[in-house]
Enzyme design. Sequence first.
Site, PDB file in Angstrom:
ATOM      1  CG  HIS A  12     109.093 -61.396  24.647  1.00 23.98           C
ATOM      2  ND1 HIS A  12     107.543 -60.580  24.729  1.00 23.98           N
ATOM      3  CD2 HIS A  12     109.790 -60.632  25.162  1.00 23.98           C
ATOM      4  CE1 HIS A  12     108.086 -59.555  25.453  1.00 23.98           C
ATOM      5  NE2 HIS A  12     109.318 -59.362  25.619  1.00 23.98           N
ATOM      6  CG  HIS A  59     111.241 -55.363  22.787  1.00 23.98           C
ATOM      7  ND1 HIS A  59     110.006 -56.001  22.335  1.00 23.98           N
ATOM      8  CD2 HIS A  59     111.397 -55.574  23.745  1.00 23.98           C
ATOM      9  CE1 HIS A  59     110.042 -57.103  23.482  1.00 23.98           C
ATOM     10  NE2 HIS A  59     110.709 -56.802  24.390  1.00 23.98           N
ATOM     11  CG  HIS A 193     114.289 -59.487  31.776  1.00 23.58           C
ATOM     12  ND1 HIS A 193     112.885 -59.533  32.071  1.00 23.58           N
ATOM     13  CD2 HIS A 193     114.173 -58.790  30.444  1.00 23.58           C
ATOM     14  CE1 HIS A 193     112.309 -58.927  31.043  1.00 23.58           C
ATOM     15  NE2 HIS A 193     113.124 -58.657  30.229  1.00 23.58           N
ATOM     16  CD  GLU A 240     109.448 -57.567  28.497  1.00 21.42           C
ATOM     17  OE1 GLU A 240     110.170 -56.880  28.055  1.00 21.42           O
ATOM     18  OE2 GLU A 240     109.737 -58.547  29.163  1.00 21.42           O
TER      19      GLU A 240
END
Lengths: 285, 132
Positions: A12, A59, A193, A240
């Site tokens: 996302h 977030h 990431h 995540e």
Amino acid sequence: MADLFAGVTTSHVPAIGAALDNGKTAEPYWAPLFKGYEPTKAWFAKMKPDVAILVYNDHACAFSPDVVPTFAIGCADEFLPADEGWGARPVPVVKGDPEFASHIAQSVILDEFDFTIINNMTVDHGLTVPMSLMFGQPKEWPCRVVPIAVNVTQYPFPTGRRCYALGQAIRRAVETYEKDLRVVIMGTGGMSHQIHGPRAGLINSDFDARFLDNLTADPAALVAMPHLEYMREAGAESVELIMWLIMRGALDDAVEEIYRFYHVAASNTAVGHIILENKRSAVRA
Amino acid sequence: MSQLKHDYDDIPGTTVFDADLSRKGYHLNTFFFTLMKQENRDVFKADQTAYMSRFRLTEEQRAAVLARDWNEMIRLGGNIFFMLKLSFSDGMSVQQLAGAMTGMTAQQYAQMLLDGGRSIEGNRSKSEWANG
């Protein structure tokens, strides 16, 4: 009866939303990524789910430093896109399904998973970028959404095992809902990431490929993986991916992999995407 | 600090935002969080020091923000997702923010990602960084 027939996962990345919103999807940097989601949009147009249970992480937008719930469920009738620091994304308001969400909340909490019930919250790129990837840029989103927010921003996070078991509890909740609804569950975030510190920019495509393989064939292997292994092997923020296990726990053991896409990189992130259908649903469809 | 030893402390170039850092960075992250409103961004940009005086920041935290020393903000309890409110307010992309913490130029960092990203080899453990 409500039928949870498929699960979808996707990264996302906020830059994907910015590329869409600023008309950059045909640029050489972005074109291969958006092309990878064309079959997905066709699949959604054909399957026409009424509701998406969308597992994502806030977030630091809806939840301030005051309170960070481990698992939260959005029971509102609508959710406005958040202003994350440069203005809200120009995307449709996300329509909820308060009755279905409340049913899931009640069922799952009594099933011993302590959801925080949210009656008012904004939704950030974690939720709206997957919507854009699945549905493009319509005036209204074509399905309602039950947002489920998972804490992956403040350690300790829930374990992968707990996430998988939560998925199983969500599935039991869906199966006891009396209205006829076609339901998909989406797990978002990841893959490789790291966006902070001197090690930023880490990508581990071998890790990602194994994760995608096991998601379909051997989720038990993923459920046992400690947070450390995600953070060390695939970048701190790759953790995540535990949210994908909620999606997987809600599906049958036997699933058919309908589609897979993997792309390095969008901004800092390896983009992974998979569509899984329960075999029983695949036969029926 | 917590009595627990953390297995993740061995990951090089990485700070896991845990409950200890959450407490340490509470006021700093609260400041970042307010930058989600345009009117606050406007006031902050007009006079950064005056705006920050509304929050119980330490002198170190204020200095790190003014210097846009992102790694220092992390050390002082900043959470990357709250920090993004500041970097977005500054007009930076997430890639520019992440790159700024690596010691590479923006161009070098962007090129590394075009080339497939930073390899995991040699980047698993602090011992690998200490020797290399």
